[in-house]
Write an enzyme that holds these catalytic residues in place. Structure first.
Site, mmCIF file in Angstrom:
data_model
loop_
_atom_site.group_PDB
_atom_site.id
_atom_site.type_symbol
_atom_site.label_atom_id
_atom_site.label_comp_id
_atom_site.label_asym_id
_atom_site.label_seq_id
_atom_site.Cartn_x
_atom_site.Cartn_y
_atom_site.Cartn_z
ATOM 1 N N GLY A 46 29.581 -20.436 6.218
ATOM 2 C CA GLY A 46 29.881 -21.570 7.099
ATOM 3 C C GLY A 46 30.638 -21.212 8.363
ATOM 4 N N GLU A 101 38.239 -20.219 9.209
ATOM 5 C CA GLU A 101 37.627 -21.132 8.241
ATOM 6 C C GLU A 101 36.898 -22.251 8.968
ATOM 7 O OE1 GLU A 101 36.564 -21.396 5.428
ATOM 8 O OE2 GLU A 101 37.727 -22.593 4.015
ATOM 9 N N ASP A 102 35.754 -22.646 8.438
ATOM 10 C CA ASP A 102 34.992 -23.721 9.071
ATOM 11 C C ASP A 102 35.647 -25.079 8.850
ATOM 12 O OD1 ASP A 102 34.432 -23.675 6.347
ATOM 13 O OD2 ASP A 102 32.256 -23.723 6.565
ATOM 14 N N ASP A 105 39.228 -28.435 3.165
ATOM 15 C CA ASP A 105 39.173 -29.696 2.427
ATOM 16 C C ASP A 105 40.329 -29.685 1.426
ATOM 17 O OD1 ASP A 105 38.480 -31.964 1.039
ATOM 18 O OD2 ASP A 105 36.439 -31.381 0.607
ATOM 19 N N LYS A 133 39.874 -31.685 6.909
ATOM 20 C CA LYS A 133 39.432 -33.001 6.438
ATOM 21 C C LYS A 133 40.636 -33.794 5.960
ATOM 22 C CE LYS A 133 35.349 -33.233 4.315
ATOM 23 N NZ LYS A 133 34.322 -33.332 3.252
ATOM 24 N N PHE A 155 31.052 -36.470 4.566
ATOM 25 C CA PHE A 155 30.382 -35.176 4.494
ATOM 26 C C PHE A 155 29.975 -34.742 5.896
ATOM 27 C CE2 PHE A 155 27.908 -31.612 3.298
ATOM 28 C CZ PHE A 155 28.570 -31.152 2.170
ATOM 29 N N ASP A 162 27.024 -26.789 6.231
ATOM 30 C CA ASP A 162 25.747 -27.156 5.621
ATOM 31 C C ASP A 162 25.880 -28.263 4.582
ATOM 32 O OD1 ASP A 162 27.141 -25.509 3.636
ATOM 33 O OD2 ASP A 162 25.261 -25.593 2.526
ATOM 34 N N ARG A 168 23.069 -26.204 9.317
ATOM 35 C CA ARG A 168 24.027 -25.260 9.906
ATOM 36 C C ARG A 168 23.754 -25.033 11.376
ATOM 37 N NH1 ARG A 168 26.948 -22.787 5.707
ATOM 38 N NH2 ARG A 168 25.786 -22.296 3.823
#
Ligand code: IMP
Ligand code: MG
Length: 183
Positions: A46, A101-102, A105, A133, A155, A162, A168
Site C-alpha cells: 500500500g 505508512e499508507d 487504522d 483514520k 473504507f 486497495d 491502488r
C-alpha cells in the site's frame, strides 16, 4: 483528469491536495533528518505510491528499503499478528529508521513492526503516515511523528490503498461505496 471511478462515493483528496501534503511532509522530514542519513522503509504494498512521492520531497541524504508482511486477519481488519514475508536488506543498527505508512487504522500492524525493528538497536524509529483514520473511541497503538491528513472511519481507496487488490492505481484518495464491500 479522468472520470471518477463508479465504485467511489466521494473524493477526499485530489491530486493537487496530495501534492501539497507530500510537499509539506517532505519539508518537515528534511528539516528533522538533515544530518542523519535516514533509512526510509515502506511496507508493501500500500505504501509504494506514497513512498515514490515522499522520497522525492526529502532533500537530504537517505536510503530506502522495503518490507512485506502478511497479517493474520480477514484482509479487512488487522489482528496485529504479523508474519514477515520480506525482511529489510539493510542493517539498521545505529541507523535512523523512518517507516512510511499508507494509512494508520488500529496501528496494530505497525506497532508489531516497530517493536521488531527496535530489537535491532536502531538509533531511532519514527513513522510518517500519509493518512490517519479517525475512529471514535479508538486510540491507534502508534503515534506517528508525521501525519498527512485525517480521514473518517470509512473504507478508503486509491493512491496505493486497495480493497481486494483493486483501486491502488487511482490517483486520488476516495471513499469506497459500501455496497462494493458489503454483501
Ligand atoms: P492497522 O494495523 O489497523 O493500522 O491497519 C493498517 C493497514 O490496513 C494499512 O496499512 C492498510 O493496508 C490497511 N487498511 C486499513 N484501513 C484501510 C482502508 O480504509 N482502506 C484500505 N486499506 C486499509
Ligand atoms: Mg491492504
Amino acid at each position: 483528469m479522468g472520470e471518477l471511478h463508479p465504485d467511489v462515493k466521494e473524493v477526499l483528496l485530489g491530486e493537487e491536495d496530495i501534492r501539497q501534503i507530500v510537499g509539506r511532509m517532505g519539508e518537515e522530514i528534511t528539516r528533522d533528518y538533515a544530518d542523519k542519513n535516514p533509512l526510509v522503509v515502506a511496507v508493501l504494498r500500500g505504501a509504494v505510491v506514497f513512498m515514490a512521492d515522499i522520497m522525492r520531497a526529502i532533500e537530504c541524504p537517505m536510503a530506502i528499503d522495503f518490507m512485506a508482511v502478511s497479517s493474520y486477519g480477514d484482509g479487512f481488519k488487522s489482528s496485529g499478528v504479523v508474519r514477515i514475508v520480506k525482511d529489510l536488506d539493510t542493517k539498521i543498527e545505529g541507523r535512523d529508521v523512518l517507516i512510511i505508512e499508507d494509512i494508520l487504522d488500529s496501528g496494530l500492524t505497525l506497532s508489531y513492526l516497530i517493536n521488531l525493528l527496535k530489537g535491532r538497536n536502531p538509533a531511532s524509529v519514527e513513522v510518517a503516515a500519509f493518512l490517519v483514520k479517525d475512529v471514535p473511541g479508538n486510540e491507534p497503538a502508534v503515534k506517528p511523528r508525521y501525519v498527512g491528513a485525517h480521514v473518517p472511519d470509512e473504507f478508503i481507496v486509491g493512491y496505493g490503498l486497495d480493497f481486494a487488490e483493486r483501486y491502488r492505481n487511482l490517483p486520488y484518495i476516495g471513499i469506497l461505496k459500501p455496497e462494493v464491500y458489503k454483501h
